[in-house]
Design a protein around this motif. Structure first.
Motif, PDB file in Angstrom:
ATOM      1  N   LEU A  27      -0.656   2.270  -8.180  1.00 30.63           N
ATOM      2  CA  LEU A  27      -1.279   0.718  -7.655  1.00 30.63           C
ATOM      3  C   LEU A  27      -1.937   1.327  -6.475  1.00 30.63           C
ATOM      4  O   LEU A  27      -2.887   0.684  -6.061  1.00 30.63           O
ATOM      5  CB  LEU A  27       0.008   0.161  -7.312  1.00 30.63           C
ATOM      6  N   ALA A 207      -1.238 -11.625  -6.631  1.00 35.67           N
ATOM      7  CA  ALA A 207      -0.378 -10.799  -7.398  1.00 35.67           C
ATOM      8  C   ALA A 207       0.192  -9.678  -6.495  1.00 35.67           C
ATOM      9  O   ALA A 207       1.515  -9.509  -6.820  1.00 35.67           O
ATOM     10  CB  ALA A 207      -1.143 -10.478  -8.348  1.00 35.67           C
ATOM     11  N   LEU A 208      -0.618  -9.253  -5.651  1.00 38.45           N
ATOM     12  CA  LEU A 208      -0.103  -7.951  -4.957  1.00 38.45           C
ATOM     13  C   LEU A 208       1.146  -8.695  -4.047  1.00 38.45           C
ATOM     14  O   LEU A 208       2.056  -7.976  -3.858  1.00 38.45           O
ATOM     15  CB  LEU A 208      -1.002  -7.090  -4.166  1.00 38.45           C
ATOM     16  N   TYR A 211       4.170  -9.159  -5.853  1.00 37.38           N
ATOM     17  CA  TYR A 211       4.868  -7.876  -6.137  1.00 37.38           C
ATOM     18  C   TYR A 211       5.668  -7.408  -5.074  1.00 37.38           C
ATOM     19  O   TYR A 211       6.761  -7.060  -5.065  1.00 37.38           O
ATOM     20  CB  TYR A 211       3.867  -7.077  -6.835  1.00 37.38           C
ATOM     21  N   LEU A 212       4.956  -7.328  -3.859  1.00 38.63           N
ATOM     22  CA  LEU A 212       5.576  -6.819  -2.552  1.00 38.63           C
ATOM     23  C   LEU A 212       6.582  -7.633  -2.006  1.00 38.63           C
ATOM     24  O   LEU A 212       7.578  -7.132  -1.747  1.00 38.63           O
ATOM     25  CB  LEU A 212       4.526  -6.728  -1.516  1.00 38.63           C
ATOM     26  N   ARG A 214       8.715  -9.410  -4.091  1.00 39.86           N
ATOM     27  CA  ARG A 214       9.591  -9.144  -4.834  1.00 39.86           C
ATOM     28  C   ARG A 214      10.502  -7.764  -4.377  1.00 39.86           C
ATOM     29  O   ARG A 214      11.564  -7.385  -4.798  1.00 39.86           O
ATOM     30  CB  ARG A 214       9.321  -9.193  -6.259  1.00 39.86           C
ATOM     31  N   GLN A 215       9.649  -6.894  -3.954  1.00 39.59           N
ATOM     32  CA  GLN A 215       9.967  -5.595  -3.815  1.00 39.59           C
ATOM     33  C   GLN A 215      10.764  -5.411  -2.401  1.00 39.59           C
ATOM     34  O   GLN A 215      11.852  -4.871  -2.377  1.00 39.59           O
ATOM     35  CB  GLN A 215       8.941  -4.319  -3.701  1.00 39.59           C
ATOM     36  N   GLY A 219       4.491  -9.322   1.962  1.00 39.93           N
ATOM     37  CA  GLY A 219       3.565  -9.906   1.216  1.00 39.93           C
ATOM     38  C   GLY A 219       2.622 -10.706   2.099  1.00 39.93           C
ATOM     39  O   GLY A 219       2.361 -10.580   3.235  1.00 39.93           O
TER      40      GLY A 219
END
Length: 517
Positions: A27, A207-208, A211-212, A214-215, A219
């Motif tokens: 990534l 999208a990034l 993703y972040l 969720r991590q 974000g």
């Protein structure tokens, strides 16, 4: 007396992490590659966006490169500064989304600002280029230092991490430059490229962010009002892009082209390239020559051989194909071979300017310098040089080496006519006459008297041959024209040229000679 040796033991603590959780290597590499590549797409397309308003000259090209490098420098600097003061993870997605919005807004900003800044003064060029490049390129350039800081989890691997990501960013820029220059520009209009890039940046940022989040629940910035404002800005940019004035009917690989109907002559058509008048054709009467310089070329062509006799003619530059159509009509059987670098203009000529190719009028797409070199020696009676990049003769078509190729292609007694545009203090036309005279024994110059005195910019027509030119007959042809015209030759032309530079492939500062300041 000796003292016992002391042993000092220093405990070396393990390297401390530089940041929080690093991104997955794949990534991280993708973000650096993508952001760096997007900057080069912007830089390449920017030249086409500003071209219709300020031209495509060395100064414009230099401005695009310089402004893009400034944006990269300031963006990287700012990104590194932020990375040392805040957690970079929450900053990455907003940087991409904002870069996407800035890219979408660039199109209408350039088109509205271009109408105001139209011309070509240095300040106008720099302002318009900055509007096209700086903000989105700076935002994208901040991505790499943010990613690098995230990946520096072990100080022992600093060089490896920085070197790898720097190399990946460079590869992204190289890939984007080649893909844009060889594929995208040839296949898509600049507006489509810009909108597509904006969408890609926006979607990647969203999208990034997802993703972040969720991590680790970071974000896009938190408050709903911020996200709503970002969405509104994006929609506003898209809306402005949709209604922004478009100076092009057709965007070719080299030009923003449009065709206008002459209100005073229903069959008349004017071809505009980058918003500048380039050619005029009469669909009903190919013998009608509207522009002064075409009338001068016609006068020379008319006396190059007995009336009606066919000629073998080479045209360096096609444009609206005015002169090939004229010669095909006035001298049936003439072989007109046209070298035109822009295949899109050939297609536009067929669609809207009455161009009909065939045995008597052939168009070959390619760079004239390369194509002339492949022509047989002593194969042409007349060579017409009328090739321009915006309002400038391309430098490699203005050198002594090019004149030597033209000389080689002409038959004994053949004539070379070259259309040149220049402005006071007339340094370029003087240099170009000196350059042509270095290869041909007899040279003359046709131009408006006031332009020769340096009162304003204009077209100039160089006429050259190894045999004495039919100057008296040409002057008789020029006399009835509506606009006053003067033909310089002999001592008068020598005095006009003075000690002007002979241009060569090694040294041809055409853009600098054309500069009025």
């Amino acid at each position: 007396m000796s003292s016992p040796k002391s042993h000092v033991h220093v405990d070396v603590a393990p390297p401390a992490p530089v940041t929080g959780r690093a991104l997955p290597n794949g990534l991280a590499a993708f973000l650096v590659f993508f952001a760096s590549g997007a900057v080069l797409v912007l830089e390449t397309v920017a030249l086409r966006l500003v071209g219709p308003y300020v031209g495509v000259t060395l100064q414009v090209t230099s401005s695009v490169i310089g402004i893009a490098l400034a944006a990269i420098a300031y963006g990287a600097w700012t990104g590194g500064w932020l990375a040392d003061r805040r957690d970079p993870r929450p900053l990455l997605a907003p940087a991409l989304v904002l870069a996407g919005i800035a890219t979408a807004v660039t199109l209408p900003v350039v088109r509205y600002a271009g109408e105001v800044l139209r011309g070509g003064a240095a300040s106008a060029i720099l302002l318009l280029v900055a509007a096209a490049v700086f903000v989105p390129a700076a935002l994208l350039s901040a991505v790499s230092p943010l990613v690098v800081k995230l990946q520096l989890a072990d100080l022992r691997r600093t060089g490896q991490v920085v070197g790898r990501l720097s190399g990946i960013g460079t590869l992204g820029g190289i890939t984007a430059t080649l893909a844009t220059g060889f594929v995208l520009v040839a296949a898509l209009p600049s507006s489509v490229i810009m909108v597509g890039l904006a969408v890609a940046l926006g979607l990647t940022g969203v999208a990034l962010g997802v993703y972040l989040r969720r991590q680790d629940r970071t974000g896009l910035p938190g408050p709903a009002r911020v996200r709503a404002a970002v969405a509104v800005l994006g929609l506003a940019g898209a809306g402005l892009a949709a209604v922004a004035p478009d100076p092009c009917d057709v965007e070719t690989a080299y030009h923003c082209a449009s065709v206008e109907v002459d209100d005073s002559r229903p069959s008349g058509r004017t071809l505009l390239l980058n918003s500048a008048q380039h050619s005029y054709v009469d669909l009903a009467d190919p013998t009608h020559l509207e522009f002064e310089y075409t009338q001068w070329i016609g006068a020379v062509a008319d006396v190059a051989a007995p009336a009606g006799q066919r000629l073998d003619v080479l045209h360096v530059g096609g444009g609206g194909f005015t002169m090939p159509r004229y010669l095909a009509a006035t001298r049936p059987g003439t072989d007109n071979l046209v070298f035109e670098i822009d295949g899109g203009l050939v297609d536009l000529g067929r669609a809207e300017l009455g161009l009909r190719t065939g045995p008597e009028l052939r168009a070959e797409v390619g760079d004239a310098r390369m194509l002339v070199a492949g022509e047989p020696a002593a194969s042409r009676d007349l060579v017409v040089g009328d090739a321009f990049g915006h309002l400038v003769v391309p430098w490699h078509l203005a050198t002594r080496e090019m004149a030597a190729e033209i000389h080689r292609v002409l038959r004994p007694g053949g004539i070379y006519v070259q259309n040149v545009i220049d402005y006071p203090p007339l340094r370029f036309i003087r240099a170009e006459v000196a350059t042509v005279a270095a290869e041909f024994r007899h040279v003359a110059l046709i131009a408006p008297p006031a332009a020769l005195r340096g009162e304003y910019g204009a077209n100039f027509l160089i006429v050259a041959s190894d045999e004495p030119l039919p100057l008296t007959t040409v002057e008789e042809r020029l006399a009835p024209l509506d606009q006053p015209t003067r033909l310089l030759s002999g001592a008068d032309l020598t005095a006009f040229v003075g000690d002007a530079l002979v241009l060569t492939d090694d040294y041809a500062p055409v853009d600098q000679l054309l500069a009025t300041a």
